[in-house]
Write a protein that holds these residues in place. Structure first.
Motif, short mmCIF file in Angstrom:
data_model
loop_
_atom_site.label_atom_id
_atom_site.label_comp_id
_atom_site.label_asym_id
_atom_site.label_seq_id
_atom_site.Cartn_x
_atom_site.Cartn_y
_atom_site.Cartn_z
N GLU A 117 -1.84 3.45 0.27
CA GLU A 117 -0.82 4.30 0.88
C GLU A 117 -0.03 3.51 1.92
OE1 GLU A 117 -2.72 7.71 2.49
OE2 GLU A 117 -3.31 8.53 0.54
N GLU A 118 1.28 3.74 1.95
CA GLU A 118 2.11 3.09 2.97
C GLU A 118 2.00 3.89 4.26
OE1 GLU A 118 6.62 1.29 3.66
OE2 GLU A 118 6.02 2.08 1.68
N GLU A 119 1.60 3.22 5.33
CA GLU A 119 1.36 3.89 6.60
C GLU A 119 2.38 3.51 7.66
OE1 GLU A 119 -2.66 3.51 7.91
OE2 GLU A 119 -3.50 4.22 6.00
N GLY A 120 3.47 2.90 7.25
CA GLY A 120 4.53 2.59 8.21
C GLY A 120 5.53 1.62 7.61
N ARG A 121 6.79 1.74 8.03
CA ARG A 121 7.85 0.82 7.63
C ARG A 121 8.75 0.62 8.84
NH1 ARG A 121 10.98 0.94 1.85
NH2 ARG A 121 8.80 1.29 1.25
N TYR A 122 9.18 -0.63 9.06
CA TYR A 122 9.83 -0.97 10.32
C TYR A 122 11.00 -1.91 10.08
CZ TYR A 122 5.08 0.44 11.45
OH TYR A 122 3.88 1.12 11.50
#
Length: 461
Positions: A117-122
């Motif tokens: 699961e992707e837990e953040g994008r910045y």
């Protein structure tokens, strides 16, 4: 979201792209201008990641060295006093992420290696035009550093508990917790950004720092990077950045290492904390060695044109061959005796990263294997014998998979810029899982932090 796929998928005839882009010439970096979707993000994130328990039985005749085992990685031990181990070495935090640069979006994704699961994008630069490529994770896995091809380095904290809730000037913690990134300057987990006036900047590598046995925390960590301005510099430039503040410590002129659009290209840290750096300039191949205190040791001409590069637990430098560089899959350089060795019993041709696992196997992608483009995927090279393994197709598209990393559970990761996907391969079961919500993923550097732990935490000898 993630999906499981079966092994053995076929593919069409191979086509080749050069440099950083997809199906482009070596002189073209293939970068995107990278606009952004503004998406909203949650103001808080949950606690420790849940552990995935999925396992599968292998139904192939694969080599026993691959299918057997499946043990978790032991990253060694820290300092000892009176025989009592005070601190574990490396990531003792209970989480594992892979950080993948979305080159065409100018963001970096934080993907849980266990849950997929992707837990953040910045965002990686304020103008959304950074074209990030390489990522590097600190030895304790607390943070990632990302280099933008178009100049600049950003540091992002891995977990909300490490972030400063006052960083953006608003009360409470604001940070992304999925693929919807916040606008530049609003995410409290973006620790700092250091600008470099470069038009080519790719290499990035955390140094290990010093383990404090009283606190079991790493101090004096630095981030290494390389770049230059092709209209200004004759030689490539290397810098050490204070990992805590983002302040540039020094500027190193790498004399003999020419500055050009694809030079410098890749970097890694050896067991002594020294920095190694390559370029991608066929006919002008370079490998630079800089000591941990920032002194240029030497510039070497390798026997192949390198693409991906890494350093193994024995301090040997590995170069994955650029697809046009001749009849070798990879080359290994041993600084202890200044010798080179080539892996050429089978030819795995691609533009690939390369990384060692806990069993001394050097993993890389292949687009063609002994000339066949059927079912592109992964191979490994025995770190001592230089023998190339049989191929393991994972469903990569033609001339697609490039990035390579190994996670803390021993899985091998590959990224496909053309397919906007990340592949997770379990060498013990041969199971393949994918994540498909990326945008122009390119990263082939130390995306998980395992490579740094592997060199810094390995037992002596």
């Amino acid at each position: 979201m993630s999906a499981s796929i079966a092994l053995g998928c076929g593919s069409d005839a191979n086509t080749r792209g050069d440099g950083d882009g997809s199906g482009i010439d070596v002189g073209d970096d293939g970068t995107g201008t990278g606009g952004s979707a503004s998406g909203s993000a949650s103001a808080s994130a949950t606690g420790a990641s849940a552990s995935a328990s999925a396992s599968a039985s292998a139904g192939t005749d694969a080599d026993d060295d691959v299918t057997g085992g499946g043990a978790k990685f032991d990253v060694g031990h820290g300092e000892e006093t009176d025989g009592i181990d005070l601190c574990g070495c490396g990531n003792q935090m209970g989480f594992s992420y892979i950080w993948i640069a979305n080159s065409t979006q100018s963001t970096v994704s934080k993907l849980n290696t266990q849950t997929m699961e992707e837990e953040g994008r910045y965002f990686t630069r304020s103008d959304g035009n950074g074209s990030p490529s390489r990522t590097s994770v600190s030895i304790d896995s607390r943070a990632v550093a990302v280099a933008n091809r178009n100049g600049g380095v950003v540091k992002v904290w891995a977990r909300p508990e490490f972030c400063d809730p006052d960083n953006n000037g608003q009360p409470g913690l604001q940070t992304a917790n999925d693929q919807n990134h916040l606008p530049w300057g609003q995410d409290d987990c973006v620790a700092w950004y250091t600008h470099f006036n470069y038009n080519t900047q790719r290499p990035i590598a955390w140094g290990p720092g010093v383990l404090n046995p009283a606190t079991c925390e790493y101090e004096d960590q630095v981030v290494w990077t390389g770049g230059c301005n092709t209209g200004q510099h004759q030689w490539a430039q290397v810098h050490r950045i204070d990992g805590e503040t983002g302040v540039v410590i020094d500027d190193i002129d790498v004399v003999g290492f020419e500055c050009s659009s694809l030079s410098p290209y890749g970097a890694a840290i050896d067991p002594n904390g020294d920095y190694w750096m390559t370029n991608l300039v066929p006919g002008q191949d370079r490998l630079a060695h800089i000591s941990a205190d920032g002194v240029l040791v030497e510039v070497i001409t390798p026997p192949i044109t390198p693409y991906g590069m890494t350093v193994d637990s024995k301090g040997r430098v590995w170069l994955a061959a650029w697809t046009g560089s001749g009849p070798s899959s990879a080359a290994r350089y041993d600084p202890s005796n200044l010798s080179w060795a080539l892996a050429n019993n089978h030819i795995a041709s691609s533009m690939s990263g390369i990384q060692e696992d806990a069993q001394g196997r050097m993993w890389m992608n292949y687009w063609t294997y002994d000339g066949s483009s059927a079912n592109p995927g992964l191979v490994y090279i025995d770190g001592d014998t230089m023998q190339v393994s049989e191929p393991f197709g994972i469903g990569c598209g033609n001339s697609a998979c490039r990035g390579i990393s190994v996670d803390l559970d021993g899985n091998v990761w590959s990224t496909s810029m053309a397919q906007n996907m990340a592949f997770r391969f379990d060498p013990g079961t041969l199971a393949v899982d994918t994540y498909g919500q990326l945008q122009g993923p390119y990263t082939y550097s130390d995306m998980t932090g395992w490579a740094l732990q592997n060199t810094s935490c390995a037992p002596p000898g």
